[in-house]
Design a protein around this motif. Sequence first.
Motif, PDB file in Angstrom:
ATOM      1  N   PRO A  58      37.470  27.482  48.081  1.00 47.75           N
ATOM      2  CA  PRO A  58      38.308  26.270  47.999  1.00 47.75           C
ATOM      3  C   PRO A  58      39.787  26.554  48.233  1.00 47.75           C
ATOM      4  O   PRO A  58      40.496  25.740  48.823  1.00 47.75           O
ATOM      5  CB  PRO A  58      38.056  25.759  46.572  1.00 47.75           C
ATOM      6  CG  PRO A  58      36.718  26.311  46.209  1.00 47.75           C
ATOM      7  CD  PRO A  58      36.647  27.650  46.871  1.00 47.75           C
ATOM      8  N   ILE A  59      40.270  27.710  47.764  1.00 48.35           N
ATOM      9  CA  ILE A  59      41.676  28.064  48.008  1.00 48.35           C
ATOM     10  C   ILE A  59      41.910  28.262  49.500  1.00 48.35           C
ATOM     11  O   ILE A  59      42.932  27.830  50.051  1.00 48.35           O
ATOM     12  CB  ILE A  59      42.039  29.333  47.208  1.00 48.35           C
ATOM     13  CG1 ILE A  59      41.987  29.049  45.711  1.00 48.35           C
ATOM     14  CG2 ILE A  59      43.410  29.858  47.622  1.00 48.35           C
ATOM     15  CD1 ILE A  59      42.242  30.259  44.838  1.00 48.35           C
ATOM     16  N   ALA A  60      40.953  28.902  50.164  1.00 51.02           N
ATOM     17  CA  ALA A  60      41.085  29.084  51.607  1.00 51.02           C
ATOM     18  C   ALA A  60      41.071  27.741  52.338  1.00 51.02           C
ATOM     19  O   ALA A  60      41.825  27.525  53.292  1.00 51.02           O
ATOM     20  CB  ALA A  60      39.962  29.982  52.130  1.00 51.02           C
ATOM     21  N   GLU A  61      40.213  26.805  51.871  1.00 49.04           N
ATOM     22  CA  GLU A  61      40.168  25.473  52.477  1.00 49.04           C
ATOM     23  C   GLU A  61      41.497  24.759  52.291  1.00 49.04           C
ATOM     24  O   GLU A  61      42.045  24.158  53.220  1.00 49.04           O
ATOM     25  CB  GLU A  61      39.041  24.652  51.829  1.00 49.04           C
ATOM     26  CG  GLU A  61      37.647  25.129  52.171  1.00 49.04           C
ATOM     27  CD  GLU A  61      37.117  24.462  53.430  1.00 49.04           C
ATOM     28  OE1 GLU A  61      37.887  23.734  54.075  1.00 49.04           O
ATOM     29  OE2 GLU A  61      35.945  24.686  53.768  1.00 49.04           O
ATOM     30  N   HIS A  62      42.050  24.815  51.096  1.00 41.94           N
ATOM     31  CA  HIS A  62      43.279  24.079  50.780  1.00 41.94           C
ATOM     32  C   HIS A  62      44.477  24.651  51.513  1.00 41.94           C
ATOM     33  O   HIS A  62      45.389  23.915  51.912  1.00 41.94           O
ATOM     34  CB  HIS A  62      43.511  24.109  49.266  1.00 41.94           C
ATOM     35  CG  HIS A  62      44.665  23.271  48.826  1.00 41.94           C
ATOM     36  ND1 HIS A  62      45.933  23.795  48.649  1.00 41.94           N
ATOM     37  CD2 HIS A  62      44.753  21.943  48.539  1.00 41.94           C
ATOM     38  CE1 HIS A  62      46.747  22.827  48.271  1.00 41.94           C
ATOM     39  NE2 HIS A  62      46.065  21.698  48.185  1.00 41.94           N
ATOM     40  N   GLU A 110      45.789  33.175  46.801  1.00 44.15           N
ATOM     41  CA  GLU A 110      45.988  32.797  48.210  1.00 44.15           C
ATOM     42  C   GLU A 110      46.714  33.903  48.967  1.00 44.15           C
ATOM     43  O   GLU A 110      46.342  34.258  50.083  1.00 44.15           O
ATOM     44  CB  GLU A 110      46.781  31.492  48.278  1.00 44.15           C
ATOM     45  CG  GLU A 110      47.090  31.045  49.698  1.00 44.15           C
ATOM     46  CD  GLU A 110      47.964  29.806  49.726  1.00 44.15           C
ATOM     47  OE1 GLU A 110      48.722  29.629  50.705  1.00 44.15           O
ATOM     48  OE2 GLU A 110      47.909  29.002  48.759  1.00 44.15           O
ATOM     49  N   ARG A 111      47.769  34.448  48.363  1.00 53.59           N
ATOM     50  CA  ARG A 111      48.516  35.525  49.022  1.00 53.59           C
ATOM     51  C   ARG A 111      47.633  36.756  49.222  1.00 53.59           C
ATOM     52  O   ARG A 111      47.617  37.362  50.307  1.00 53.59           O
ATOM     53  CB  ARG A 111      49.741  35.888  48.173  1.00 53.59           C
ATOM     54  CG  ARG A 111      50.637  36.949  48.795  1.00 53.59           C
ATOM     55  CD  ARG A 111      51.547  37.536  47.742  1.00 53.59           C
ATOM     56  NE  ARG A 111      50.768  38.243  46.716  1.00 53.59           N
ATOM     57  CZ  ARG A 111      51.281  38.677  45.563  1.00 53.59           C
ATOM     58  NH1 ARG A 111      52.548  38.450  45.272  1.00 53.59           N
ATOM     59  NH2 ARG A 111      50.521  39.308  44.689  1.00 53.59           N
ATOM     60  N   ASP A 112      46.894  37.131  48.168  1.00 54.15           N
ATOM     61  CA  ASP A 112      46.035  38.314  48.281  1.00 54.15           C
ATOM     62  C   ASP A 112      44.915  38.089  49.286  1.00 54.15           C
ATOM     63  O   ASP A 112      44.515  39.019  50.010  1.00 54.15           O
ATOM     64  CB  ASP A 112      45.448  38.658  46.911  1.00 54.15           C
ATOM     65  CG  ASP A 112      46.514  39.138  45.931  1.00 54.15           C
ATOM     66  OD1 ASP A 112      47.634  39.449  46.391  1.00 54.15           O
ATOM     67  OD2 ASP A 112      46.236  39.178  44.720  1.00 54.15           O
ATOM     68  N   LEU A 113      44.400  36.850  49.347  1.00 57.12           N
ATOM     69  CA  LEU A 113      43.339  36.554  50.310  1.00 57.12           C
ATOM     70  C   LEU A 113      43.866  36.666  51.730  1.00 57.12           C
ATOM     71  O   LEU A 113      43.174  37.181  52.622  1.00 57.12           O
ATOM     72  CB  LEU A 113      42.773  35.154  50.057  1.00 57.12           C
ATOM     73  CG  LEU A 113      41.660  34.686  51.008  1.00 57.12           C
ATOM     74  CD1 LEU A 113      40.478  35.633  50.953  1.00 57.12           C
ATOM     75  CD2 LEU A 113      41.232  33.270  50.666  1.00 57.12           C
TER      76      LEU A 113
END
Length: 762
Positions: A553-557, A502-505
């Motif tokens: 999904p990580i971006a959605e969450h 999430e942080r890297d994204l």
Amino acid sequence: MAESNARFAENGAQASWDRARLSIVLPISVIVAVAILSVVVAVFTSAKRADEVSLEHEKRLLSRAIANHGEQLLRELESVTGNEEATRRIRDQFDRDWVHNRVGLWLKQHFDHDFVLVSDGSDTLTYALLGRDSIDPRWLNAIVPELAPTIDYVRGRSGDEPKGAIRISEPRRATDTGHPTRATLIQRFLGRPAAVAATLVAPTEQVAGPEARANGPLVMAVKFVDESLLAEIAGRLQLTGLRLTEKELAPPGQYSHELSDSGGHTIMSLTWTPKRPGSEIVTNVIPFIAVAFAGFALLAALIYGYMRRTAAAIAQGEQRLRYLALHDPLCGLPNRNYFGERLEQVIAEVQKGSPSAAVFYIDLDHFKDVNDTLGHPVGDELIRNVTARLSSLLRPQDLVSRLGGDEFAVIMTGGADAAMLQRTAERIIQSICAPYTIGGHNILIGASIGIATIDQKSEVEAADVMRYADMALYRAKNEGRNRACIYDAAMDADLSERKLIERDLRDAIAADQLRLVYQPIVNASGDTIVAVEALSRWSHPARGDIEPSRFIPIAEHSGLIIGLGEWVMRRACSEGKSWPGITVSVNVSPLQFRRPDFVETVERILTETEFDPSCLEIELTESTLLGNVESAEVAMHRLKALGLRLALDDFGTGYSSLAYLRRFPFDKLKIDKSFVRSIERSPDAAAIVHAIVGLGRGLGMKVTAEGVETAEQQLFLRAAGVHSMQGYRFGRPGSPTLIATRLAIPAAHRSIARDAAAALAG
């Protein structure tokens, strides 16, 4: 289980009432006492502040009155010295008789000055008037040192704050040096406080020069600050008992105000009896305060009596109140507060040697869809049905709780291994997933369960146990729902991994480190590219290529999907400008579409990129519309007004509501790839595809089939009447350069005719 819950409530009832008597009576007593004290403190504090403000006002008025006296003294002196004749008679050719008649006597007779003195450039007196008589100035040369503060200040020998004196007049400053040529100072003279005014006698053109200041004659007037002056000031300012005092403490009720020079040396001390409006107010309101105190005391007595009379009734109702406070009003199960208290007790018991326990964190899948589509009354009845099934399934000693919404939790005590926990979870899932009949509707929902164990080796708190169960629930949902997962340490590592991604994204989106690839969408013959679908890709510098199924999904969450979606649309519009006539299709997340500013964002991107709106197609899923019907319809019509196209993606995998198709202005239906894969081996899938194509054509929509990989699938779909297709048969997602190359060489595409011939020959 109900008996266990009741016993747990009864155990705390008596202790709770014992606390209640103190918690009710004691706060009321404290409130009354604090109210009384606050009133007293407020009255006396306000009175004190009023007295202080009044005193400060009187001090300012007194200081201003003395300053006015000094300025008046200087104006009187200047009235006889500030002319050319005075300069000629005093400086150029000293005329003692003229000075006596026109300066000394004039100031004495008209303004009652006590002393009038003239000194030459060497500060030697050349004229002196004491009373009404002119005396030999040599007799008074001994007092010249007492005038040193004033003389030095006017001659420029001291700074702006002279020692031993207080400057109270605004000096007239020369334009070249900034030094005063006249001043009035309060100083000690002959042992008494006096106002001393001095002015330099010099022609106007010479007054600014240092030689004129150092050598020019000075005319000085002295007027003592005496009782008559103070009486005049006191009458004007209405100050009682204003008088001079010499280093003595002010009597009680009076105030002494010292006027000091810059070095802190006292020049004079004034004492008077200040007005005390605050004290007068206190005196006037004391009777009312007494009445208020009596009222407070009576109120406290009445409240205390009422409390004693109602104590029995409160004791009888306390258990009922506690039950209502700790149970869910909809289904009657213990609520989150009850569950938290019980979980803390269970943890303490296990750590003291009791058998291990476990927490089941249950989340109903698709419950929100039921609420949104069938209404809250049906959703409430569904919750009551789930409650009944859980209560009948578990043991009496197990605690079932509703944490809120569609979340339930179970505390299972008595020891259990992992296999037993999994079997129990499977029974719960099977029971919850069985169909429900409510209000004439057949309803199917699912359940995902996260399990956290509590044993004697675990040094955990209730919050830790719930966090572990939540992580296990998250894993169960990610693995496909309708399943249970037991927490293990690897889940912490997985959560940490997700946080790192999430942080890297977030950094990658901000630094524009992602890229887009485009999958061709071809016509029914497969010969011509009619559109492309934009797909995001991420090449991590350390992890390599990260699949969209991992980071989306990580971006959605995390909410990053908003920024990611806007970036994808902007990049797709920028790169799609080089393919005239080709529609660029962009997937939009439900979170992104539901934002109030989504339409404005799309319009801004189209304006900034100068992309043709008719070539932009937005793909939405049915989940985007659930619970958002009214606002979704408005947003879609606004998008259509901009010239965009709308496609319903993954049709057939959700509710596939015909009402949605009739209500919303979709231009295209996209058949999910799961049906396309099955058409060769499943008659049901083939029938569904035919039905979807017929439905789309009947509603005037284009139909696109996804996931086409074989010639047989292509032939079937073409015969079924689809308008366009996409899949690996027509090319994998590629870079913008690859798409441009394929558009430039259309003959390189696979021909439907060749494939059909090959299929028949085989």
